[in-house]
Scaffold this active site. Structure first.
Site, mmCIF file in Angstrom:
data_model
loop_
_atom_site.group_PDB
_atom_site.id
_atom_site.type_symbol
_atom_site.label_atom_id
_atom_site.label_comp_id
_atom_site.label_asym_id
_atom_site.label_seq_id
_atom_site.Cartn_x
_atom_site.Cartn_y
_atom_site.Cartn_z
ATOM 1 C CE LYS A 50 -3.706 -2.674 2.063
ATOM 2 N NZ LYS A 50 -4.866 -2.699 2.946
ATOM 3 C CD GLU A 66 -6.787 -0.109 1.253
ATOM 4 O OE1 GLU A 66 -6.707 -0.668 2.360
ATOM 5 O OE2 GLU A 66 -5.812 0.054 0.493
ATOM 6 N N GLY A 72 -7.210 -4.724 7.436
ATOM 7 C CA GLY A 72 -6.579 -3.792 8.362
ATOM 8 C C GLY A 72 -7.260 -3.666 9.711
#
Length: 265
Positions: free
Chosen positions: A15, A108, A185
C-alpha cells in the site's frame, strides 16, 4: 471441484508504505530468510506490490534474490500507451519496465478513489492487452455480509468485468483475490471455514464463466498473519494470500509464505 493442485501465490501489498530505507532493509531480510530456508518455486509463487515510486528499485533489488520474487504494480491507468495523462502509469509503461503483474479492484481503490465497474473494465482491458497478469480484488462490506448478500456481491463484482476477459486470459493472466472489506486492516479475519465457503462459491462462479475457472488461483486477503496462515493454507480452494499489514514485516511475510508452501509438500 477443488483448486488444490494450483501452485499458491503469496503477495505482499505494501500500500502507501514504507520509506525507501525500510524497503531496502525488508528486501535484505527477506533474501536472508530465503537463503537460510528456501521456499521452492514449485511450492509457492512470491510477489510484493510496492508503491509506484519504488517499483523499479524494488525489482532491481530482488533480481539477485535466491529465487524469483515478482514485483506487482498496485494500480494501472485506464488510458493506453503514452500521452497527456498527468499522474497516470499505463499498462504499456509497466510492461516496458518489465512489471508483469498488477492489482486491480482493491476495495480501497473502489471506495476512496472512484474505481467504478466501468473504470475497472478499462483498466483490466489495458493490462491484459499488454500481457500483464491481473490480480483482481473482490469483497463485501460487513453490512452486506450481515444482510446475507455477500456471495451475490462478490460474484457480481466478477461478472462486472467478465465481458473483457477472454478464455485465454482466464487461462494465463488472471488471479482472483477475495478480501472481505470488514477484515482489511482491522485485525479481524474470516474464519477458515467462512473463507473456504466463499472461495468455493467463487470457484463455481469462475467455472461457469470459463472452463479454465478451475485452475484460476483464488487468494484470500484480510488480516492474514502467521498465526492464521496455516489454517487458511489447508483449505482446498484457498490458493494463497494477498497480505497487507503483515507483509511489511519480512519475517511475518516469510512465515506466511512458508505455511502455503508447506501445504504443497
Amino acid at each position: 471441484m477443488s483448486g488444490s493442485t494450483i501452485v499458491p501465490w503469496v503477495i505482499g501489498n505494501w500500500k502507501m508504505n514504507p520509506a525507501w530505507a525500510s524497503s531496502q532493509q525488508w528486501i535484505e531480510q527477506f533474501k536472508q530468510h530465503l537463503q537460510q530456508s528456501p521456499i521452492l518455486e514449485q511450492q509457492c509463487h512470491l510477489a510484493v506490490a510496492p508503491t509506484a515510486i519504488a517499483l523499479n528499485r524494488v525489482q532491481v533489488q530482488l533480481d539477485n534474490a535466491p529465487r524469483t520474487v515478482h514485483t506487482v504494480a498496485q494500480d494501472v491507468s485506464r488510458f493506453s500507451g503514452t500521452g497527456a495523462f498527468t499522474g497516470e502509469i499505463s499498462a504499456t509503461l509497466l510492461a516496458d519496465s518489465q512489471i508483469g503483474y498488477v492489482l486491480i479492484g482493491h476495495s480501497e481503490r473502489r471506495e476512496l478513489l472512484g474505481d467504478t465497474p466501468d473504470v475497472l473494465k478499462a483498466k483490466i482491458t489495458q493490462a491484459l492487452a499488454e500481457g500483464l497478469t491481473v490480480i483482481y480484488c473482490v469483497g463485501e462490506t460487513l453490512e452486506q455480509r450481515e444482510q446475507g448478500v455477500a456471495e451475490q456481491v462478490v460474484l457480481q463484482q466478477i461478472c462486472d468485468v467478465a465481458t473483457v476477459i477472454s478464455e485465454q486470459h482466464w487461462q494465463n493472466q488472471m488471479i482472483i483475490a477475495y478480501e472481505p472489506i470488514w477484515a482489511i486492516g482491522t485485525g479481524k479475519t474470516a474464519s477458515a471455514q467462512d473463507a473456504q465457503a466463499m472461495h468455493e462459491k467463487i470457484r463455481a462462479g469462475l467455472a461457469q464463466l470459463s472452463p479454465a475457472g478451475q485452475q484460476v488461483a483464488i487468494l484470500y486477503g484480510g488480516s492474514v498473519k502467521p498465526e492464521n496462515a496455516q489454517e487458511l493454507a489447508a483449505c482446498p480452494d484457498i490458493n494463497g494470500a494477498l497480505v497487507g499489514g503483515a507483509s511489511l514485516n519480512a519475517e511475518s511475510f516469510y512465515q506466511i509464505a512458508q505455511a502455503f508452501a508447506a501445504n504443497q509438500s
